[in-house]
Write an enzyme that holds these catalytic residues in place. Structure first.
Site, PDB file in Angstrom:
ATOM      1  CD  GLN A 187      -7.905  -5.047   7.562  1.00 53.61           C
ATOM      2  OE1 GLN A 187      -9.127  -4.875   7.522  1.00 53.61           O
ATOM      3  NE2 GLN A 187      -7.091  -4.081   7.913  1.00 53.61           N
TER       4      GLN A 187
ATOM      5  CG  ASP B  27      -1.729  -6.288  -2.209  1.00 53.73           C
ATOM      6  OD1 ASP B  27      -0.963  -7.011  -1.535  1.00 53.73           O
ATOM      7  OD2 ASP B  27      -1.984  -5.107  -1.894  1.00 53.73           O
TER       8      ASP B  27
ATOM      9  CG  HIS C  97      -9.978  -9.777   4.719  1.00 51.82           C
ATOM     10  ND1 HIS C  97      -9.997  -8.405   4.866  1.00 51.82           N
ATOM     11  CD2 HIS C  97     -10.571 -10.276   5.830  1.00 51.82           C
ATOM     12  CE1 HIS C  97     -10.583  -8.089   6.017  1.00 51.82           C
ATOM     13  NE2 HIS C  97     -10.938  -9.198   6.621  1.00 51.82           N
TER      14      HIS C  97
ATOM     15  CB  ALA D 196       2.642   2.826   5.078  1.00 53.19           C
TER      16      ALA D 196
HETATM   17  P1  NAD Z   1      -9.436   1.115   3.538  1.00 55.43           P
HETATM   18  O1  NAD Z   1      -9.375   1.355   2.059  1.00 55.43           O
HETATM   19  O2  NAD Z   1     -10.743   1.116   4.211  1.00 55.43           O
HETATM   20  O3  NAD Z   1      -8.543   2.217   4.238  1.00 55.43           O
HETATM   21  C1  NAD Z   1      -7.263   2.508   3.762  1.00 55.43           C
HETATM   22  C2  NAD Z   1      -6.619   3.471   4.746  1.00 55.43           C
HETATM   23  O4  NAD Z   1      -5.277   3.645   4.320  1.00 55.43           O
HETATM   24  C3  NAD Z   1      -7.269   4.848   4.789  1.00 55.43           C
HETATM   25  O5  NAD Z   1      -7.570   5.188   6.135  1.00 55.43           O
HETATM   26  C4  NAD Z   1      -6.212   5.789   4.208  1.00 55.43           C
HETATM   27  O6  NAD Z   1      -6.135   7.032   4.890  1.00 55.43           O
HETATM   28  C5  NAD Z   1      -4.946   5.020   4.466  1.00 55.43           C
HETATM   29  N1  NAD Z   1      -3.876   5.282   3.498  1.00 55.43           N
HETATM   30  C6  NAD Z   1      -3.969   5.597   2.176  1.00 55.43           C
HETATM   31  N2  NAD Z   1      -2.750   5.729   1.639  1.00 55.43           N
HETATM   32  C7  NAD Z   1      -1.863   5.479   2.635  1.00 55.43           C
HETATM   33  C8  NAD Z   1      -0.452   5.445   2.720  1.00 55.43           C
HETATM   34  N3  NAD Z   1       0.316   5.706   1.649  1.00 55.43           N
HETATM   35  N4  NAD Z   1       0.131   5.165   3.905  1.00 55.43           N
HETATM   36  C9  NAD Z   1      -0.629   4.908   5.010  1.00 55.43           C
HETATM   37  N5  NAD Z   1      -1.977   4.930   5.002  1.00 55.43           N
HETATM   38  C10 NAD Z   1      -2.579   5.197   3.834  1.00 55.43           C
HETATM   39  O7  NAD Z   1      -8.639  -0.232   3.782  1.00 55.43           O
HETATM   40  P2  NAD Z   1      -8.863  -1.414   4.800  1.00 55.43           P
HETATM   41  O8  NAD Z   1      -9.110  -0.851   6.151  1.00 55.43           O
HETATM   42  O9  NAD Z   1      -7.729  -2.336   4.554  1.00 55.43           O
HETATM   43  O10 NAD Z   1     -10.207  -2.116   4.317  1.00 55.43           O
HETATM   44  C11 NAD Z   1     -10.332  -2.471   2.947  1.00 55.43           C
HETATM   45  C12 NAD Z   1     -10.755  -3.905   2.725  1.00 55.43           C
HETATM   46  O11 NAD Z   1     -10.806  -4.126   1.297  1.00 55.43           O
HETATM   47  C13 NAD Z   1      -9.747  -4.888   3.236  1.00 55.43           C
HETATM   48  O12 NAD Z   1     -10.429  -5.800   4.018  1.00 55.43           O
HETATM   49  C14 NAD Z   1      -9.129  -5.574   2.014  1.00 55.43           C
HETATM   50  O13 NAD Z   1      -9.377  -6.975   2.049  1.00 55.43           O
HETATM   51  C15 NAD Z   1      -9.851  -5.035   0.812  1.00 55.43           C
HETATM   52  N6  NAD Z   1      -8.927  -4.331  -0.130  1.00 55.43           N
HETATM   53  C16 NAD Z   1      -7.662  -4.820  -0.339  1.00 55.43           C
HETATM   54  C17 NAD Z   1      -6.793  -4.149  -1.175  1.00 55.43           C
HETATM   55  C18 NAD Z   1      -5.396  -4.714  -1.371  1.00 55.43           C
HETATM   56  O14 NAD Z   1      -5.204  -5.931  -1.259  1.00 55.43           O
HETATM   57  N7  NAD Z   1      -4.386  -3.869  -1.647  1.00 55.43           N
HETATM   58  C19 NAD Z   1      -7.177  -2.973  -1.812  1.00 55.43           C
HETATM   59  C20 NAD Z   1      -8.476  -2.496  -1.584  1.00 55.43           C
HETATM   60  C21 NAD Z   1      -9.348  -3.194  -0.738  1.00 55.43           C
END
Ligand code: NAD
Length: 233
Positions: free
Chosen positions: A94, A97, A112, A223
């Site tokens: 999802q 980045d 996404h 993770a």
């Molecule tokens: P979310 O932000 O809703 O949830 C992130 C989850 O990751 C949380 O439950 C948290 O407890 C967990 N988490 C945090 N740090 C962690 C770690 N080190 N190891 C394991 N788990 C960890 O994310 P989502 O469910 O992916 O939904 C967010 C939406 O927003 C996605 O659809 C995405 O497209 C977008 N988004 C993307 C990015 C990116 O590309 N990095 C960043 C922010 C949002």
């Protein structure tokens, strides 16, 4: 830890949490804000229509940040697993980045969209951000001169690669979900769908996600620490 055998087919769903250890903020974990912006303002077609300058400023910043970020041991563990499983591996992210690609993942779809591309709101021509002028507040299509928009699937829009994703979810014998809160649909539904089709389901997450009741095994933690162990086992 659960064992993954060579004759398994592994489908994996990753979310913002897998990139947290690379310094990229997650999304909902705190208060429904994404980098201090309301999701409605920066992640919906209506938000773009209302204020395209704000939305472009937001995604240009995210893009610049993603260029500086490096994959972490969680991303690399999935590359190791893919190298072992080969065609019995399918990664759905999802994330926008680009860090899975930077780590070397190949059998992967970005459902996404991605920060590194954009497309024309009129003629739909696709561009890489590195090939266009990002100085104008709203970058313009080189062909028809209309507004470009980020190649991000916003709320209310259809995610990419759904046919391939449903095929992998239906045939996998192991489904692993990593770093995703279980709030965003349809992605949050893949876990229960895989389980209904007979796959073993595994969750790796810092906090307990909304859909943890559909997990046969839940490993709570980072993770970047748990995935290398899981892949080694
Ligand atoms: P979310 O932000 O809703 O949830 C992130 C989850 O990751 C949380 O439950 C948290 O407890 C967990 N988490 C945090 N740090 C962690 C770690 N080190 N190891 C394991 N788990 C960890 O994310 P989502 O469910 O992916 O939904 C967010 C939406 O927003 C996605 O659809 C995405 O497209 C977008 N988004 C993307 C990015 C990116 O590309 N990095 C960043 C922010 C949002």
């Amino acid at each position: 830890m659960i064992q993954i055998n060579d004759n398994d087919f592994v489908a994996i769903l990753t979310g913002a949490g897998i990139s947290a250890e690379s310094g990229i903020q997650t999304f909902r974990s705190s208060d429904g804000l994404w980098e201090n912006h309301r999701v409605d303002d920066v992640a919906t077609p209506e938000g773009f229509h209302r204020d395209p300058i704000l939305v472009w400023r937001f995604y240009k910043e995210r893009y610049q940040h993603s260029l500086r970020a490096e994959p972490n041991p969680g991303h690399y563990a999935l590359v190791d697993l893919e190298n072992r499983m080969k065609d019995n591996f399918f990664l759905i992210t999802q994330n926008v980045d680009g860090l899975h690609t930077k780590a070397g993942s190949k059998r992967m779809v970005e459902m996404h969209g991605r920060l590194s591309t954009c497309f024309c709101t009129k003629c739909h021509k696709n561009y890489n951000l590195k090939d266009i002028d990002l100085q104008p507040e709203i970058p313009l299509c080189l062909s028809c001169k209309k507004h470009l928009r980020p190649d991000i699937v916003w709320f209310g829009e259809m995610p990419y690669y759904m046919d391939q994703i449903y095929e992998a979810v239906a045939k996998c014998t192991i489904f692993i979900t990593v770093g995703t809160s279980g709030h965003v649909y349809p992605a949050a539904y893949f876990l229960s769908m895989a389980r209904q089709k007979g796959a073993k389901t595994i969750g790796v997450n810092l906090d307990e996600p909304l859909n943890s009741h559909d997990m046969d095994y839940f490993y709570q933690g980072k993770a970047g620490e748990i995935l290398p162990e899981l892949v080694d086992s």
